[in-house]
Design a protein around this motif. Structure first.
Motif, PDB file in Angstrom:
ATOM      1  N   HIS A   2      -5.033 -15.044 -14.723  1.00 53.38           N
ATOM      2  CA  HIS A   2      -6.009 -14.145 -14.104  1.00 53.38           C
ATOM      3  C   HIS A   2      -6.042 -14.334 -12.593  1.00 53.38           C
ATOM      4  O   HIS A   2      -6.135 -13.364 -11.846  1.00 53.38           O
ATOM      5  N   GLU A   3      -5.942 -15.570 -12.144  1.00 52.67           N
ATOM      6  CA  GLU A   3      -5.932 -15.842 -10.700  1.00 52.67           C
ATOM      7  C   GLU A   3      -4.716 -15.186 -10.045  1.00 52.67           C
ATOM      8  O   GLU A   3      -4.811 -14.631  -8.953  1.00 52.67           O
ATOM      9  N   HIS A   4      -3.581 -15.244 -10.714  1.00 48.18           N
ATOM     10  CA  HIS A   4      -2.340 -14.634 -10.216  1.00 48.18           C
ATOM     11  C   HIS A   4      -2.522 -13.124 -10.062  1.00 48.18           C
ATOM     12  O   HIS A   4      -2.177 -12.552  -9.034  1.00 48.18           O
ATOM     13  N   VAL A   5      -3.091 -12.483 -11.060  1.00 44.73           N
ATOM     14  CA  VAL A   5      -3.305 -11.031 -11.024  1.00 44.73           C
ATOM     15  C   VAL A   5      -4.295 -10.683  -9.916  1.00 44.73           C
ATOM     16  O   VAL A   5      -4.093  -9.727  -9.168  1.00 44.73           O
ATOM     17  N   SER A   6      -5.346 -11.462  -9.776  1.00 42.81           N
ATOM     18  CA  SER A   6      -6.341 -11.221  -8.733  1.00 42.81           C
ATOM     19  C   SER A   6      -5.728 -11.346  -7.344  1.00 42.81           C
ATOM     20  O   SER A   6      -6.039 -10.571  -6.442  1.00 42.81           O
ATOM     21  N   GLU A   7      -4.868 -12.325  -7.146  1.00 45.49           N
ATOM     22  CA  GLU A   7      -4.228 -12.531  -5.852  1.00 45.49           C
ATOM     23  C   GLU A   7      -3.286 -11.371  -5.533  1.00 45.49           C
ATOM     24  O   GLU A   7      -3.250 -10.890  -4.400  1.00 45.49           O
ATOM     25  N   VAL A   8      -2.545 -10.913  -6.508  1.00 44.61           N
ATOM     26  CA  VAL A   8      -1.654  -9.761  -6.310  1.00 44.61           C
ATOM     27  C   VAL A   8      -2.484  -8.526  -5.951  1.00 44.61           C
ATOM     28  O   VAL A   8      -2.139  -7.794  -5.015  1.00 44.61           O
ATOM     29  N   GLU A  51       5.329 -10.962   2.229  1.00 46.73           N
ATOM     30  CA  GLU A  51       5.912 -12.271   1.924  1.00 46.73           C
ATOM     31  C   GLU A  51       5.021 -13.061   0.970  1.00 46.73           C
ATOM     32  O   GLU A  51       5.514 -13.725   0.057  1.00 46.73           O
ATOM     33  N   GLU A  52       3.715 -12.998   1.168  1.00 46.15           N
ATOM     34  CA  GLU A  52       2.792 -13.658   0.241  1.00 46.15           C
ATOM     35  C   GLU A  52       2.916 -13.060  -1.151  1.00 46.15           C
ATOM     36  O   GLU A  52       2.937 -13.778  -2.150  1.00 46.15           O
ATOM     37  N   LEU A  53       2.983 -11.751  -1.211  1.00 43.53           N
ATOM     38  CA  LEU A  53       3.116 -11.043  -2.480  1.00 43.53           C
ATOM     39  C   LEU A  53       4.404 -11.450  -3.184  1.00 43.53           C
ATOM     40  O   LEU A  53       4.417 -11.667  -4.400  1.00 43.53           O
ATOM     41  N   ALA A  54       5.480 -11.584  -2.432  1.00 37.42           N
ATOM     42  CA  ALA A  54       6.772 -11.974  -3.002  1.00 37.42           C
ATOM     43  C   ALA A  54       6.691 -13.343  -3.671  1.00 37.42           C
ATOM     44  O   ALA A  54       7.400 -13.601  -4.646  1.00 37.42           O
ATOM     45  N   HIS A  55       5.841 -14.198  -3.177  1.00 40.22           N
ATOM     46  CA  HIS A  55       5.641 -15.516  -3.788  1.00 40.22           C
ATOM     47  C   HIS A  55       5.182 -15.383  -5.242  1.00 40.22           C
ATOM     48  O   HIS A  55       5.554 -16.188  -6.096  1.00 40.22           O
ATOM     49  N   TYR A  56       4.393 -14.365  -5.525  1.00 37.53           N
ATOM     50  CA  TYR A  56       3.841 -14.164  -6.872  1.00 37.53           C
ATOM     51  C   TYR A  56       4.716 -13.295  -7.764  1.00 37.53           C
ATOM     52  O   TYR A  56       4.773 -13.522  -8.976  1.00 37.53           O
ATOM     53  N   ILE A  57       5.360 -12.275  -7.179  1.00 41.68           N
ATOM     54  CA  ILE A  57       6.049 -11.297  -8.035  1.00 41.68           C
ATOM     55  C   ILE A  57       7.525 -11.117  -7.703  1.00 41.68           C
ATOM     56  O   ILE A  57       8.195 -10.304  -8.325  1.00 41.68           O
ATOM     57  N   GLY A  58       8.024 -11.823  -6.713  1.00 37.92           N
ATOM     58  CA  GLY A  58       9.422 -11.698  -6.331  1.00 37.92           C
ATOM     59  C   GLY A  58       9.600 -10.707  -5.192  1.00 37.92           C
ATOM     60  O   GLY A  58       8.797  -9.790  -5.010  1.00 37.92           O
ATOM     61  N   GLN A  59      10.672 -10.916  -4.428  1.00 32.09           N
ATOM     62  CA  GLN A  59      10.915 -10.111  -3.226  1.00 32.09           C
ATOM     63  C   GLN A  59      11.125  -8.631  -3.546  1.00 32.09           C
ATOM     64  O   GLN A  59      10.562  -7.766  -2.890  1.00 32.09           O
ATOM     65  N   GLN A  60      11.917  -8.342  -4.555  1.00 24.87           N
ATOM     66  CA  GLN A  60      12.215  -6.949  -4.879  1.00 24.87           C
ATOM     67  C   GLN A  60      10.960  -6.176  -5.278  1.00 24.87           C
ATOM     68  O   GLN A  60      10.738  -5.053  -4.817  1.00 24.87           O
TER      69      GLN A  60
END
Length: 81
Positions: A2-8, A51-60
């Motif tokens: 849930h924390e991961h989804v909230s951060e994204v 770049e922060e987002l890429a940390h959670y879901i990947g660069q692409q």
């Protein structure tokens, strides 16, 4: 998880907010250095959030989200003025 989804979601919203701010800058600022500096600052912040987002879901996937948001917030509104 849930924390991961909230951060994204938070990062996605920040990118959308920067794009909306940039869009307003296109039509509200006089031409010149001030406008360029304003838009460059928005783009730098978007890059940082990407770049922060890429940390959670990947660069692409991060690039894909930023592109979708750009189309929605900037490119889609160019013809509306």
């Amino acid at each position: 998880m849930h924390e991961h989804v909230s951060e994204v979601a938070r990062l996605r919203q920040q990118i959308a907010d920067e794009l909306e701010s940039m869009q307003r800058g296109f039509s509200h600022f006089a031409a010149g250095v001030a406008r360029h500096d304003f838009i460059r600052a928005r783009m730098e912040k978007i890059g940082d959030r990407q770049e922060e987002l890429a940390h959670y879901i990947g660069q692409q996937d991060a690039v894909h989200i930023v592109c979708e948001l750009y189309i929605d917030k900037i490119a889609g509104k160019q013809g509306q003025h």
